[in-house]
Design a protein around this motif. Structure first.
Motif, PDB file in Angstrom:
ATOM      1  N   SER A  84      22.011  12.271  18.406  1.00 44.29           N
ATOM      2  CA  SER A  84      22.172  11.268  17.360  1.00 44.29           C
ATOM      3  C   SER A  84      23.624  10.900  17.081  1.00 44.29           C
ATOM      4  N   ALA A  85      24.562  11.507  17.794  1.00 47.67           N
ATOM      5  CA  ALA A  85      25.973  11.168  17.575  1.00 47.67           C
ATOM      6  C   ALA A  85      26.244   9.717  17.980  1.00 47.67           C
ATOM      7  N   LYS A  86      27.112   9.035  17.225  1.00 52.29           N
ATOM      8  CA  LYS A  86      27.455   7.649  17.528  1.00 52.29           C
ATOM      9  C   LYS A  86      28.625   7.631  18.510  1.00 52.29           C
ATOM     10  N   PRO A 359      17.643   9.169  16.814  1.00 51.47           N
ATOM     11  CA  PRO A 359      16.746   9.518  17.924  1.00 51.47           C
ATOM     12  C   PRO A 359      16.206  10.938  17.856  1.00 51.47           C
ATOM     13  N   VAL A 360      16.781  11.766  16.981  1.00 50.63           N
ATOM     14  CA  VAL A 360      16.321  13.145  16.853  1.00 50.63           C
ATOM     15  C   VAL A 360      15.572  13.264  15.539  1.00 50.63           C
ATOM     16  N   SER A 361      14.289  13.486  15.598  1.00 48.60           N
ATOM     17  CA  SER A 361      13.488  13.583  14.389  1.00 48.60           C
ATOM     18  C   SER A 361      13.783  14.881  13.659  1.00 48.60           C
ATOM     19  N   PRO A 362      13.921  14.829  12.329  1.00 45.22           N
ATOM     20  CA  PRO A 362      14.124  16.058  11.563  1.00 45.22           C
ATOM     21  C   PRO A 362      12.830  16.825  11.323  1.00 45.22           C
ATOM     22  N   PHE A 364       9.479  18.940  12.342  1.00 43.81           N
ATOM     23  CA  PHE A 364       9.092  19.930  13.337  1.00 43.81           C
ATOM     24  C   PHE A 364       7.573  19.940  13.528  1.00 43.81           C
ATOM     25  N   ASN A 365       7.164  20.601  14.582  1.00 38.91           N
ATOM     26  CA  ASN A 365       5.756  20.929  14.820  1.00 38.91           C
ATOM     27  C   ASN A 365       4.838  19.704  14.791  1.00 38.91           C
ATOM     28  N   GLY A 366       5.298  18.633  15.434  1.00 38.12           N
ATOM     29  CA  GLY A 366       4.460  17.444  15.545  1.00 38.12           C
ATOM     30  C   GLY A 366       4.434  16.573  14.320  1.00 38.12           C
ATOM     31  N   GLY A 367       5.269  16.865  13.313  1.00 42.67           N
ATOM     32  CA  GLY A 367       5.340  16.012  12.130  1.00 42.67           C
ATOM     33  C   GLY A 367       5.934  14.659  12.482  1.00 42.67           C
ATOM     34  N   VAL A 368       5.466  13.615  11.832  1.00 44.92           N
ATOM     35  CA  VAL A 368       5.929  12.253  12.093  1.00 44.92           C
ATOM     36  C   VAL A 368       6.882  11.840  10.980  1.00 44.92           C
TER      37      VAL A 368
END
Length: 603
Positions: A84-86, A359-362, A364-368
């Motif tokens: 996620s770094a710019k 792009p990196v979801s915070p 976990f474990n299949g959470g949307v």
């Protein structure tokens, strides 16, 4: 370490490095560290693509303004890491790829890191054959893998700079394809313009009736009827158009008609999207969004307007809220700071728009991850037992004690627990947790009430009768049977508990128990099936009952009351507390002989 020049890539050229080492003498292993120093303002572009002799590969690329690294196995499966770094701010960034066996890492600078386990059984070397930088041959090019526009200052492979005359790198040949210059002077300058609220706008005129305008935009503004681009000042008899964002989708609407054309891909995801709009003299209108094109009938009579006015953002309704960059008219950059460009509530050189979910979801474990105003929300996967703000908390406590530690209200009820956690072999099971005794987790079995051993011939002999204990959870309803609990589940519970007790009792008249030091007639087996030679109240493997420990048995020469074989009703009882052996798996019972007064009861 030798230095390397700044190679400028113009979006068409690339450099190819070919290894001259034979496979049997390759100096490379399956562990690698690759570092690339990059300067670019491009949101898309291939930085590095390495292909090994075994067809494994490493790909480093820009995608929608973010960094991606792909690790490909010889059979073509690719595991992607996103960071996620710019890095598209036209500043020098150090990018590091580490491949350690089956695990890949991608980092920017010293702090921003992503990692993944391949779990694909691949331990090959993708750096022993061909390395491309800035692009790849046409046979490997795709819309998702365009060539880079920007500068690569230096590339290091396992601490050696590529390419130099260093002995470790002498096996590489270099070939330049296209017009590669050794300078970063031509690199485009990154100048974002922020539209901080819904009344922000930029207005300028097209040079002619036929024109093409393109720009990149970035937004998380999710609503209906958001104005992105329009031609608002056409005469009323002409059908103007407006490009809008409706609930995350880009739409083109022709004013005064029922024509509305939608693009299906979402544009409110906080990443850079590229839009091109072309109008020709034949009343044709073409829109291209991220490579997807739509050609539409345009407004009749537009050729009567010599220089249409173009508005980006607010024209008459709710305007675009986000960031804009790289505005071009007829493929030439537009100077948005020129006097003939009107800006309203526009901030230059800043872009605070971001998507916490990408792009990196915070989660976990299949959470949307779903964006919310100035924050985000993780919607946990109902099929998985996780909860919490990041779907990171396992929803089952390990015991009643843990349950009440996390919920100090101490409400007595049935609760599901999972002593060995999400990665253990056992599934969760229900128990009754009593808030009055919050540290206790209680299970019962099918022999809680006293059972009798019938004094008949077939029950004569050591351990002739085997009683298997079937455990169930207690419940908050005395008329309700709890769910079955396996020995394995209870064993997991004992392993996470500080203390465990199990009551055990044997009532007798002329019936032997342990018969120490002779052959025992009654014993119990541990959770793992071991034959145990102690009774409740005595330490493990002591061949004693509780009275034998305290030396208070009915017959003081014996280790259990029942071993006196007396014609009186006696009892040996107490609690087993060595949790290594609990719960009891089986009771083995038998008579030494049968008399008219023989009796045996157990629970």
């Amino acid at each position: 370490m030798a230095s390397s020049p700044n190679y400028f890539f113009d979006g068409q050229n690339y450099i190819e490095y070919v290894s001259q080492v034979t496979p049997t003498t390759s100096p490379y292993s399956s562990n690698h560290t690759v570092r690339v120093w990059l300067t670019t303002s491009s949101t898309e572009g291939l930085i590095l693509h390495a292909i090994g002799r075994d067809r494994s590969a490493i790909t480093l690329q820009l995608w929608k303004g973010f960094l991606q690294c792909g690790f490909t196995t010889p059979d073509g499966r690719t595991k992607w890491l996103s960071n996620s770094a710019k890095v598209t701010d036209n500043k020098l960034h150090s990018l590091t790829i580490r491949k350690l066996g089956h695990i890949g890492y991608l980092s920017v600078g010293t702090t921003s890191t992503a990692d993944a386990n391949f779990t694909m059984g691949h331990n090959g070397s993708p750096l022993d054959n061909i390395i491309y930088t800035g692009g790849v041959p046409s046979a490997l090019t795709s819309p998702q893998r365009p060539h880079l526009i920007g500068c690569i200052n230096k590339i290091e492979i396992d601490q050696y700079t590529l390419p130099t005359g260093n002995a470790a790198m002498k096996f590489w040949s270099r070939r330049t394809i296209g017009n590669t210059t050794i300078s970063c002077a031509r690199s485009t300058r990154y100048i974002p313009y922020a539209f901080p609220n819904t009344t922000s706008s930029i207005t300028f005129n097209a040079p002619s009736t036929a024109f093409s305008i393109s720009f990149s935009f970035r937004t998380v503004h999710y609503n209906f009827g958001i104005e992105l681009l329009s031609l608002p000042q056409l005469p009323a008899q002409l059908n103007s158009f407006i490009v809008m964002i409706d609930f995350g989708k880009l739409s083109v609407k022709f004013i005064g008609t029922q024509q509305v054309h939608y693009f299906q891909n979402t544009v409110t995801d906080g990443v850079w999207h590229h839009l091109t709009i072309s109008v020709d003299n034949n009343d044709r209108f073409t829109t291209v969004l991220d490579g997807i094109s739509k050609s539409l009938d345009y407004l009749s009579g537009s050729d009567n307007i010599p220089r249409p006015t173009i508005v980006i953002g607010h024209a008459s309704g709710t305007g675009f809220n986000g960031c804009l960059r790289d505005v071009k008219m007829n493929q030439f950059p537009v100077n948005l700071d020129a006097n003939n460009v009107s800006k309203t509530l526009i901030s230059k050189n800043e872009c605070l728009t971001s998507n916490p979910c990408y792009p990196v979801s915070p989660c976990f474990n299949g959470g949307v991850c779903h964006m919310r105003t100035n924050t985000f929300e993780c919607i946990c996967n109902r099929s998985k037992p996780y909860q919490g703000g990041y779907c990171h908390l396992y929803q089952y406590a390990k015991s009643c004690h843990d349950k009440f530690q996390s919920d100090p209200r101490n409400i007595s009820n049935n609760y599901e627990i999972d002593p060995d956690g999400p990665y253990g072999a056992n599934v969760p099971f229900t128990v009754y947790c009593n808030g009055i005794s919050p540290s206790q987790t209680v299970a019962t079995h099918n022999h809680t009430l006293q059972q009798t051993l019938t004094p008949i011939a077939k029950n004569v002999g050591p351990g002739k009768v085997i009683m298997r204990l079937a455990y169930r959870a207690t419940t908050n309803n005395i008329n309700q049977r709890g769910n079955a609990i396996s020995i394995s589940q209870l064993s997991a519970l004992t392993s996470v508990s500080d203390r465990c007790n199990q009551d055990l009792s044997f009532s007798c008249r002329r019936a032997l128990l342990l018969n120490s030091p002779g052959q025992p007639y009654i014993w119990w087996t541990s959770q793992d099936g071991r034959r145990m030679t102690n009774w409740a109240g005595a330490p493990s493997n002591t061949s004693k009952c509780a009275c034998g420990v305290s030396k208070s048995c009915y017959n003081t020469t014996k280790s259990c009351n029942c071993d006196a074989f007396a014609d009186v009703l006696l009892v040996d009882q107490g609690a087993l507390s060595d949790k290594r052996y609990l719960p009891i798996k089986e009771l083995h019972l038998g008579f030494s002989q049968i008399t008219n007064s023989t009796f045996a009861g157990y629970n």
